[in-house]
Design a protein around this motif. Structure first.
Motif, PDB file in Angstrom:
ATOM      1  N   ASP A 120       0.067   1.099   4.098  1.00 33.30           N
ATOM      2  CA  ASP A 120       0.321  -0.335   4.198  1.00 33.30           C
ATOM      3  C   ASP A 120       1.283  -0.544   5.369  1.00 33.30           C
ATOM      4  N   ASP A 121       0.722  -0.878   6.529  1.00 35.51           N
ATOM      5  CA  ASP A 121       1.468  -0.837   7.785  1.00 35.51           C
ATOM      6  C   ASP A 121       1.554  -2.185   8.488  1.00 35.51           C
ATOM      7  N   TYR A 122       2.531  -2.252   9.389  1.00 33.66           N
ATOM      8  CA  TYR A 122       2.539  -3.251  10.448  1.00 33.66           C
ATOM      9  C   TYR A 122       2.013  -2.553  11.687  1.00 33.66           C
ATOM     10  N   VAL A 123       1.263  -3.274  12.498  1.00 32.62           N
ATOM     11  CA  VAL A 123       0.969  -2.820  13.845  1.00 32.62           C
ATOM     12  C   VAL A 123       1.982  -3.532  14.721  1.00 32.62           C
ATOM     13  N   VAL A 139       2.478  -7.444  15.323  1.00 30.42           N
ATOM     14  CA  VAL A 139       1.320  -8.232  15.745  1.00 30.42           C
ATOM     15  C   VAL A 139       0.295  -8.418  14.637  1.00 30.42           C
ATOM     16  N   LYS A 140       0.302  -7.532  13.641  1.00 27.45           N
ATOM     17  CA  LYS A 140      -0.602  -7.718  12.501  1.00 27.45           C
ATOM     18  C   LYS A 140      -0.250  -6.755  11.376  1.00 27.45           C
ATOM     19  N   ASP A 141      -0.793  -7.049  10.206  1.00 28.10           N
ATOM     20  CA  ASP A 141      -0.701  -6.168   9.043  1.00 28.10           C
ATOM     21  C   ASP A 141      -1.987  -5.360   8.988  1.00 28.10           C
ATOM     22  N   GLU A 142      -1.883  -4.146   8.467  1.00 30.12           N
ATOM     23  CA  GLU A 142      -3.063  -3.303   8.367  1.00 30.12           C
ATOM     24  C   GLU A 142      -2.936  -2.414   7.138  1.00 30.12           C
ATOM     25  N   VAL A 143      -3.936  -2.431   6.291  1.00 30.49           N
ATOM     26  CA  VAL A 143      -3.982  -1.548   5.138  1.00 30.49           C
ATOM     27  C   VAL A 143      -5.134  -0.567   5.373  1.00 30.49           C
ATOM     28  N   ILE A 144      -4.798   0.724   5.391  1.00 32.88           N
ATOM     29  CA  ILE A 144      -5.778   1.759   5.715  1.00 32.88           C
ATOM     30  C   ILE A 144      -5.972   2.656   4.499  1.00 32.88           C
TER      31      ILE A 144
END
Length: 165
Positions: free
Chosen positions: A155-158, A141-146
Protein backbone atom coordinates in the motif's frame (compact mmCIF):
# COMPACT_ATOMS: atom_id res chain seq x y z
CA UNK A 1 31.08 7.04 1.72
CA UNK A 2 32.46 5.26 -1.29
CA UNK A 3 29.85 4.15 -3.84
CA UNK A 4 30.59 0.99 -5.81
CA UNK A 5 28.62 -0.15 -8.84
CA UNK A 6 27.36 -3.64 -8.06
CA UNK A 7 27.29 -6.65 -10.30
CA UNK A 8 26.02 -10.19 -9.86
CA UNK A 9 28.97 -11.02 -7.58
CA UNK A 10 27.62 -8.49 -5.08
CA UNK A 11 24.19 -10.14 -4.79
CA UNK A 12 25.02 -11.94 -1.51
CA UNK A 13 25.98 -8.55 0.00
CA UNK A 14 22.66 -7.02 -1.10
CA UNK A 15 20.78 -9.96 0.43
CA UNK A 16 22.76 -9.68 3.69
CA UNK A 17 22.11 -5.93 3.93
CA UNK A 18 18.39 -6.46 3.27
CA UNK A 19 18.15 -8.99 6.09
CA UNK A 20 19.72 -6.44 8.46
CA UNK A 21 17.80 -3.37 7.26
CA UNK A 22 14.27 -4.57 6.55
CA UNK A 23 13.39 -5.95 10.02
CA UNK A 24 14.25 -2.56 11.53
CA UNK A 25 12.76 -0.42 8.75
CA UNK A 26 9.47 -2.30 8.52
CA UNK A 27 8.93 -3.78 12.01
CA UNK A 28 6.10 -1.33 12.76
CA UNK A 29 4.60 -1.49 9.26
CA UNK A 30 4.60 -5.15 8.19
CA UNK A 31 3.89 -8.38 10.00
CA UNK A 32 6.86 -10.72 10.48
CA UNK A 33 5.18 -13.13 8.06
CA UNK A 34 4.83 -10.50 5.32
CA UNK A 35 8.35 -9.25 5.95
CA UNK A 36 9.77 -12.75 5.56
CA UNK A 37 7.66 -13.40 2.46
CA UNK A 38 8.81 -10.19 0.77
CA UNK A 39 12.50 -10.73 1.54
CA UNK A 40 12.32 -14.26 0.21
CA UNK A 41 10.35 -13.24 -2.90
CA UNK A 42 12.25 -10.07 -3.88
CA UNK A 43 15.72 -10.54 -2.41
CA UNK A 44 16.79 -14.00 -3.43
CA UNK A 45 19.70 -14.54 -5.79
CA UNK A 46 17.53 -15.42 -8.79
CA UNK A 47 15.23 -12.41 -8.40
CA UNK A 48 18.13 -9.97 -8.01
CA UNK A 49 20.04 -11.49 -10.93
CA UNK A 50 16.92 -11.05 -13.12
CA UNK A 51 16.60 -7.40 -12.08
CA UNK A 52 20.22 -6.71 -13.05
CA UNK A 53 19.66 -8.43 -16.40
CA UNK A 54 16.53 -6.28 -16.96
CA UNK A 55 18.53 -3.08 -16.53
CA UNK A 56 18.26 -2.30 -12.83
CA UNK A 57 21.51 -0.66 -11.74
CA UNK A 58 22.71 -1.26 -8.18
CA UNK A 59 25.27 0.72 -6.20
CA UNK A 60 26.60 -0.27 -2.79
CA UNK A 61 28.00 2.13 -0.20
CA UNK A 62 31.14 1.33 1.76
CA UNK A 63 32.27 3.17 4.85
CA UNK A 64 35.88 4.15 5.57
CA UNK A 65 36.57 0.59 6.77
CA UNK A 66 35.23 -0.86 3.48
CA UNK A 67 32.16 -2.26 5.25
CA UNK A 68 29.01 -2.26 3.13
CA UNK A 69 26.34 -0.08 4.76
CA UNK A 70 23.60 0.38 2.16
CA UNK A 71 22.47 0.12 -1.43
CA UNK A 72 20.38 1.81 -4.07
CA UNK A 73 18.93 0.49 -7.32
CA UNK A 74 17.41 2.44 -10.15
CA UNK A 75 16.15 1.98 -13.69
CA UNK A 76 16.58 4.55 -16.47
CA UNK A 77 13.43 4.94 -18.62
CA UNK A 78 11.30 2.84 -16.29
CA UNK A 79 8.61 5.05 -17.81
CA UNK A 80 9.34 7.31 -20.79
CA UNK A 81 11.93 9.93 -19.71
CA UNK A 82 11.58 8.90 -16.07
CA UNK A 83 14.01 7.05 -13.82
CA UNK A 84 12.64 4.89 -11.02
CA UNK A 85 14.42 4.37 -7.74
CA UNK A 86 13.48 0.79 -6.94
CA UNK A 87 15.44 0.37 -3.73
CA UNK A 88 17.21 2.74 -1.38
CA UNK A 89 18.25 1.25 1.94
CA UNK A 90 20.90 2.09 4.53
CA UNK A 91 21.77 0.36 7.78
CA UNK A 92 19.95 1.95 10.73
CA UNK A 93 23.21 3.14 12.28
CA UNK A 94 24.05 5.09 9.09
CA UNK A 95 20.72 6.90 8.83
CA UNK A 96 21.16 10.64 9.20
CA UNK A 97 24.73 10.59 7.84
CA UNK A 98 23.81 11.91 4.39
CA UNK A 99 24.13 8.54 2.65
CA UNK A 100 20.50 8.53 1.48
CA UNK A 101 21.02 11.97 -0.07
CA UNK A 102 24.28 10.76 -1.62
CA UNK A 103 22.40 7.84 -3.22
CA UNK A 104 19.72 10.23 -4.50
CA UNK A 105 22.32 12.59 -5.97
CA UNK A 106 24.01 9.66 -7.74
CA UNK A 107 20.69 8.56 -9.29
CA UNK A 108 19.89 12.16 -10.23
CA UNK A 109 23.27 12.52 -11.95
CA UNK A 110 22.75 9.28 -13.90
CA UNK A 111 19.20 10.31 -14.82
CA UNK A 112 20.33 13.70 -16.12
CA UNK A 113 23.12 12.02 -18.12
CA UNK A 114 20.39 9.93 -19.76
CA UNK A 115 18.11 12.89 -20.52
CA UNK A 116 15.49 11.98 -17.96
CA UNK A 117 13.00 14.59 -16.74
CA UNK A 118 11.83 13.01 -13.48
CA UNK A 119 12.72 10.50 -10.81
CA UNK A 120 9.98 8.54 -9.07
CA UNK A 121 9.66 5.84 -6.46
CA UNK A 122 7.14 3.88 -4.42
CA UNK A 123 7.08 4.22 -0.64
CA UNK A 124 4.86 2.47 1.88
CA UNK A 125 2.24 4.91 3.17
CA UNK A 126 3.34 4.23 6.77
CA UNK A 127 7.08 4.60 6.09
CA UNK A 128 8.80 7.48 7.92
CA UNK A 129 11.09 7.82 4.87
CA UNK A 130 8.31 9.85 3.24
CA UNK A 131 9.62 12.90 5.12
CA UNK A 132 13.12 12.28 3.75
CA UNK A 133 11.78 12.15 0.20
CA UNK A 134 9.81 15.37 0.71
CA UNK A 135 13.05 17.08 1.85
CA UNK A 136 14.64 15.95 -1.42
CA UNK A 137 11.82 17.63 -3.37
CA UNK A 138 9.60 14.62 -4.04
CA UNK A 139 5.82 15.06 -4.00
CA UNK A 140 3.09 12.45 -3.72
CA UNK A 141 1.54 11.96 -7.15
CA UNK A 142 -0.74 8.97 -6.58
CA UNK A 143 -1.70 6.05 -4.36
CA UNK A 144 -0.96 2.53 -5.50
CA UNK A 145 -1.96 -0.82 -4.04
CA UNK A 146 0.04 -3.71 -5.49
CA UNK A 147 -0.92 -7.35 -4.95
CA UNK A 148 2.31 -9.24 -4.27
CA UNK A 149 0.72 -12.63 -3.72
CA UNK A 150 0.09 -14.85 -0.71
CA UNK A 151 -2.69 -12.48 0.43
CA UNK A 152 -0.31 -9.52 0.82
CA UNK A 153 -0.35 -6.09 -0.78
CA UNK A 154 1.99 -3.14 -0.87
CA UNK A 155 0.00 0.00 0.00
CA UNK A 156 2.19 2.78 -1.39
CA UNK A 157 2.44 6.37 -2.44
CA UNK A 158 4.14 7.04 -5.73
CA UNK A 159 6.37 10.08 -5.23
CA UNK A 160 8.09 12.04 -7.96
CA UNK A 161 10.53 14.90 -8.41
CA UNK A 162 11.23 17.00 -11.51
CA UNK A 163 15.01 17.06 -11.95
CA UNK A 164 15.07 19.65 -14.72
CA UNK A 165 14.05 22.56 -12.49
Amino acid sequence: MKLVKANSEHIPIIIELTKKIWPVAYCEILSKAQLGYMIEKFYNETALRELIQKGHVFYLAQDDKDIYVGFVSYEINSEPNKTKIHKIYVLPETQGTGLGRQFFELVKEKAIENNQSNIFLNVNKQNHAINFYIKLGFAKVKDEVIDIGNGYVMDDYVMEVDILQ
